[in-house]
Write a protein that holds these residues in place. Structure first.
Motif, mmCIF file in Angstrom:
data_model
loop_
_atom_site.group_PDB
_atom_site.id
_atom_site.type_symbol
_atom_site.label_atom_id
_atom_site.label_comp_id
_atom_site.label_asym_id
_atom_site.label_seq_id
_atom_site.Cartn_x
_atom_site.Cartn_y
_atom_site.Cartn_z
ATOM 1 N N THR A 147 0.816 -1.227 0.000
ATOM 2 C CA THR A 147 0.000 0.000 0.000
ATOM 3 C C THR A 147 0.842 1.266 0.000
ATOM 4 O O THR A 147 0.295 2.373 -0.016
ATOM 5 N N GLY A 148 2.172 1.111 0.026
ATOM 6 C CA GLY A 148 3.041 2.274 0.020
ATOM 7 C C GLY A 148 3.062 3.032 1.329
ATOM 8 O O GLY A 148 3.488 4.193 1.377
ATOM 9 N N LYS A 149 2.642 2.395 2.417
ATOM 10 C CA LYS A 149 2.530 3.060 3.717
ATOM 11 C C LYS A 149 3.650 2.673 4.680
ATOM 12 O O LYS A 149 3.633 3.110 5.837
ATOM 13 N N TYR A 150 4.599 1.875 4.240
ATOM 14 C CA TYR A 150 5.557 1.299 5.170
ATOM 15 C C TYR A 150 6.315 2.361 5.966
ATOM 16 O O TYR A 150 6.261 2.393 7.200
ATOM 17 N N TRP A 210 10.861 2.381 18.393
ATOM 18 C CA TRP A 210 12.298 2.469 18.165
ATOM 19 C C TRP A 210 12.615 3.228 16.880
ATOM 20 O O TRP A 210 13.584 3.997 16.835
ATOM 21 N N ALA A 211 11.795 3.017 15.852
ATOM 22 C CA ALA A 211 11.994 3.760 14.611
ATOM 23 C C ALA A 211 11.740 5.250 14.829
ATOM 24 O O ALA A 211 12.463 6.108 14.300
ATOM 25 N N LYS A 212 10.740 5.544 15.623
ATOM 26 C CA LYS A 212 10.408 6.939 15.912
ATOM 27 C C LYS A 212 11.519 7.604 16.719
ATOM 28 O O LYS A 212 11.916 8.740 16.438
ATOM 29 N N GLN A 213 12.045 6.905 17.728
ATOM 30 C CA GLN A 213 13.121 7.454 18.545
ATOM 31 C C GLN A 213 14.372 7.713 17.720
ATOM 32 O O GLN A 213 15.038 8.745 17.860
ATOM 33 N N ASN A 214 14.695 6.773 16.847
ATOM 34 C CA ASN A 214 15.948 6.875 16.097
ATOM 35 C C ASN A 214 15.838 7.855 14.940
ATOM 36 O O ASN A 214 16.794 8.536 14.596
ATOM 37 N N GLY A 215 14.662 7.885 14.297
ATOM 38 C CA GLY A 215 14.409 8.860 13.238
ATOM 39 C C GLY A 215 15.207 8.663 11.971
ATOM 40 O O GLY A 215 15.356 9.612 11.190
ATOM 41 N N SER A 216 15.730 7.465 11.735
ATOM 42 C CA SER A 216 16.602 7.276 10.575
ATOM 43 C C SER A 216 15.977 6.432 9.466
ATOM 44 O O SER A 216 16.626 6.195 8.446
ATOM 45 N N ILE A 217 14.743 5.963 9.632
ATOM 46 C CA ILE A 217 14.122 5.160 8.581
ATOM 47 C C ILE A 217 13.969 5.997 7.311
ATOM 48 O O ILE A 217 13.604 7.178 7.363
ATOM 49 N N GLN A 218 14.298 5.394 6.188
ATOM 50 C CA GLN A 218 14.187 6.065 4.895
ATOM 51 C C GLN A 218 13.436 5.168 3.914
ATOM 52 O O GLN A 218 13.223 3.986 4.167
ATOM 53 N N GLN A 219 13.069 5.733 2.785
ATOM 54 C CA GLN A 219 12.247 5.005 1.827
ATOM 55 C C GLN A 219 12.916 3.718 1.362
ATOM 56 O O GLN A 219 12.247 2.714 1.123
ATOM 57 N N PHE A 220 14.247 3.729 1.241
ATOM 58 C CA PHE A 220 14.912 2.513 0.754
ATOM 59 C C PHE A 220 14.776 1.355 1.730
ATOM 60 O O PHE A 220 14.953 0.194 1.358
ATOM 61 N N ASN A 221 14.448 1.644 3.009
ATOM 62 C CA ASN A 221 14.280 0.580 3.996
ATOM 63 C C ASN A 221 13.037 -0.265 3.758
ATOM 64 O O ASN A 221 12.834 -1.267 4.447
#
Length: 520
Positions: free
Chosen positions: A470-473, A483-494
């Motif tokens: 759905t393109g919402k990942y 943990w993703a929110k705390q770190n703040g480093s998730i990007q589209q390529f993930n």
């Protein structure tokens, strides 16, 4: 004692040397061995049993949880995040999520032997004339289903993948293939499975209903860029099989006394007897409870995954759960009182987690197996032996998929009606008027159905795929995974995993430049 130590060191060196040599000589797991192509039904039957066993192993123990990490529905427990930085990368999306990450490598490696072994069967059976309805047709259908299903997962997780087709091995090699070719191959496999699998089969084995269900999922999940995403075709696939199954009371789905209900399309078959136990509860129970109940408490464990706050909270508190939804307490454990004992964090304060202790926050409940508790007559006394069946496909999932398709086909009213069928079951057979979905915009439905899929399918291993297709990942994981929110480093390529470094080193057809963008 000194001689013993010296012997151990020498032995260790020999083993290490042998292991290094073995690694250097180890072929790529995606490479097809064409020396053995199956055509004899007895040989195929034996091979298929092994394939099913290996496929089922994908959902056992800790490896059965890896793909549920790093979503907006479940995340790793706090102690694991602190004690295992490498695995923590699966939720933090930091530098530890890379091509050398062992858990990602394992997820790649445990799937490819299933694919390549099934490919040999498909090749062998396709080389002969198969009579519809025959035993040979059934075996061809089952092998095609397994290869199609596992390729579906591999393509969702890694994007372009090798195509395991012995008939074109010289042409394709073992390199990654264009997405359109990959998804065309998956769809062809699942169509062949739908045409040849039997309508009924032994528990745990593929049927035409399972094949139609997965073919529908493939049509609605194929990347838009391939030109193969087709919600009308997906809806037609679902219509071909839904009538053969029936929604059952939600609690029956998690009752080990009622395996393979009328709702079950495919379940992996487990028991409490080693090696057929799934070990899931050993990984997902509470360590705080383990401190008072020991391994013989059926909901103790090691907090490997826990629900996100969004997935366990009520709507009023910013989560998904509505008052009266019976699925909530079937899916998630909130109360940890054990035979009158109320566990506390005191025994595990040594973990030094500050404000991050989550051992007594809500936990996954669906896979708890009371037969392993020390208070039962089974004398198992260890949640390591949890052995409930694990659902792979069931009608509740497919109905919600079907509703999505209807919405995308601008039949929003019909889509709402289908969702209300599932929600009626969630309220025990009578859906309160204020809980029934009503007419809404197409885009509002897209948002609402994602929450409904958490309620219906929490921790059933579909969430990562739902978010990707759905393109919402990235959007939802960044907002809801602690943990993703705390770190703040998730990007589209993930959205995709890295191709394992070992595969790049061992596979002459996959080079460093073939790595998924963003990874090293």
């Amino acid at each position: 004692m000194i001689r013993t130590i010296k012997f151990a060191v020498v032995a260790g060196c020999i083993i290490l040397s042998a292991s290094c040599s073995k690694f250097l000589d180890e072929p790529s797991v995606t490479k097809l061995d064409q020396d053995q192509v199956f055509s004899d039904p007895e040989l195929i039957e034996t091979s298929l049993k092994g394939i099913y066993s290996n496929w089922k192993a994908v959902r056992t123990d800790e490896q059965g949880l890896i793909m549920m990490m790093g979503t907006d529905e479940t995340q790793q427990g706090a102690f694991q995040m602190k004690s295992d930085p490498s695995k923590g990368g699966l939720d933090r999306f930091d530098g530890n999520l890379n091509s050398t990450q062992n858990h990602i490598t394992n997820q790649w490696n445990i799937r490819w032997p299933i694919v390549t072994e099934a490919a040999k069967i498909v090749r062998g059976m396709s080389a002969t004339t198969v009579t519809p309805g025959s035993r040979e047709a059934k075996l061809l259908g089952e092998a095609s289903f397994i290869r199609g299903f596992v390729d579906f997962q591999l393509a969702m997780y890694w994007g372009e993948i090798p195509i395991a087709d012995p008939a074109r091995a010289d042409q394709l090699g073992s390199g990654r293939q264009p997405l359109k070719d990959v998804w065309t191959f998956i769809i062809e496999d699942l169509q062949r499975a739908a045409d040849n699998c039997p309508k009924t089969n032994d528990p745990g084995r593929a049927t035409s209903g399972a094949a139609w269900a997965m073919l529908g999922k493939a049509y609605m999940s194929a990347p838009v860029a391939t030109g193969l995403r087709d919600f009308q075709k997906a809806a037609t696939c679902f219509e071909k099989m839904m009538g053969d199954y029936t929604l059952v009371p939600y609690q029956d789905l998690w009752d080990y006394n009622k395996p393979n209900t009328k709702e079950a399309i495919l379940e992996f078959q487990f028991s409490n007897v080693y090696p057929n136990n799934n070990k899931i509860q050993f990984q997902i129970g509470s360590r705080a409870v383990q401190a008072i109940g020991g391994d013989g408490c059926y909901y103790s464990g090691y907090d490997k995954i826990v629900p996100t706050q969004y997935a366990y909270s009520t709507v009023e508190n910013g989560g998904v759960w509505e008052a009266g939804d019976l699925r909530k307490d079937q899916a998630i454990r909130y109360d940890f009182t054990y035979y009158g004992q109320v566990p506390t964090l005191d025994p595990i304060l040594w973990e030094d987690l500050g404000n991050d202790y989550d051992e007594l926050l809500p936990h996954v409940k669906k896979y708890e197996d009371f037969r392993t508790d020390k208070h039962t007559d089974n004398k198992i006394n260890n949640m390591w032996n949890s052995g409930k069946n694990i659902p792979v496909l069931r009608l509740g999932d497919i109905k919600l998929c079907y509703a999505e398709c209807l919405n995308e086909l601008n039949r929003v009213g019909a889509a709402v009606n289908v969702v209300n069928e599932v929600r009626t079951r969630a309220w025990g057979g009578t859906l309160p008027a204020d809980k029934a979905w009503v007419a809404m915009s197409q885009d509002a439905f897209r948002t609402a159905i994602m929450d409904e899929r958490i309620r219906e399918l929490f921790a059933e291993d579909w969430r990562r795929i739902d978010l990707i297709r759905t393109g919402k990942y990235v959007e939802l994981v960044k907002a809801r995974n602690k943990w993703a929110k705390q770190n703040g480093s998730i990007q589209q390529f993930n959205t995709l995993f890295p191709i394992p470094d070992t595969e790049i080193k061992q596979n002459p057809d996959i080079n460093p430049e073939d790595q998924n963008p963003g990874y090293h």
